[in-house]
Design a protein around this motif. Structure first.
Motif: not given
Length: 258
Positions: A1, A136-140, A181, A184, A186, A240-241, A243
């Motif tokens: 992120m 963002d692109a990850d939905g975060c 979650s 979006g 974490r 970003s992964y 969590n």
């Protein structure tokens, strides 16, 4: 992120682990709100890193709201670090069998109010504002890191209130991460071991005391430094992964009873 250009809040950010985290977040391009009761140190740090200072008592919901709103007005709030906390040590009962010598219930309540309830209050309010961000692109939309302690797992004699408060922070990590979650957001927890902060004082006696403490660490046999904790805090925010995790940063120590 990516936090470059975003705003961030660090409670307890004027010194110790909080200050180290604030500096490292600023180095990543975040505009940091240093939220603390220590105005002199907090304002100096904010000026140093190009952030702003907000006087925040984490037991005061209105002060937390003001800091969260101030951060969101600067830029989208995408990072929060909960580092504010206090310690307290007292045995549960006294030696004389009298009620009056049992642990101070008001002190126990204060530790819980600051370390656990204050942390949750910041989480719920900051996450509410984060939920309005564009993903963002990850939905975060944002990331939160809470500071616990190895005392959550290895509480020593006299640490009932402190261990209970930090154990609560650990225990709410997964359910709160699950709650957030859907928006979006974490959430992770970092549990420091023995860290060299101003709490131990300065001078030869302090150095000898810290060296003795460090000898109990598995490896390396020394106290940790705030930057070592802050780097993990930043990793929890930017990876970003990562969590719903509780991570001990403690040199492998397992605290003895006393």
């Amino acid at each position: 992120m990516d936090i470059n250009g975003a705003s961030a809040i660090v409670t307890g950010g004027a010194s110790g682990i909080g200050a180290a985290a604030a500096r490292q977040l600023a180095a990543k391009g975040a505009i940091v709100v240093v939220a603390d009761l220590q105005a002199d140190k907090g304002e100096a740090l904010a000026q140093e890193i190009g952030g702003v200072f907000a006087r925040v008592d984490v037991t005061d919901t209105d002060q937390i709201k003001a800091a969260v709103n101030a951060a969101a007005e600067i830029a989208p709030l995408r990072a929060v670090v909960n580092s504010a906390g206090i310690g307290w040590a007292q045995r549960t009962i006294g030696r004389d069998g009298e009620f009056d010598s049992a642990a101070d219930l008001a002190a126990f309540t204060k530790v819980i109010a600051i370390n656990l309830i204050g942390t949750f209050d910041v989480v719920r309010l900051a996450a509410t504002v984060m939920s309005r961000n564009e993903p963002d692109a990850d939905g975060c939309r944002g990331a939160i890191v809470n500071l616990a302690s190895v005392a959550a797992f290895d509480g020593q004699i006299g640490q009932a209130s402190y261990s209970a408060s930090k154990g609560g922070v650990v225990g709410m990590t997964l359910p709160v991460a699950r709650d957030l979650s859907a928006s979006g957001i974490r959430l992770n927890t970092v549990a420091p071991g023995l860290i060299d902060t101003p709490i131990y004082g300065e001078g030869p006696e302090s150095d000898a005391f810290k060296a003795n403490l460090g000898a109990n660490v598995l490896f390396p046999k020394r106290l940790g430094v705030p930057d070592e904790l802050a780097s993990m805090v930043v990793e929890c925010i930017t990876n970003s992964y990562l969590n719903a995790e509780v991570i001990r940063v403690d040199g492998g120590i397992r605290m003895p009873p006393k």
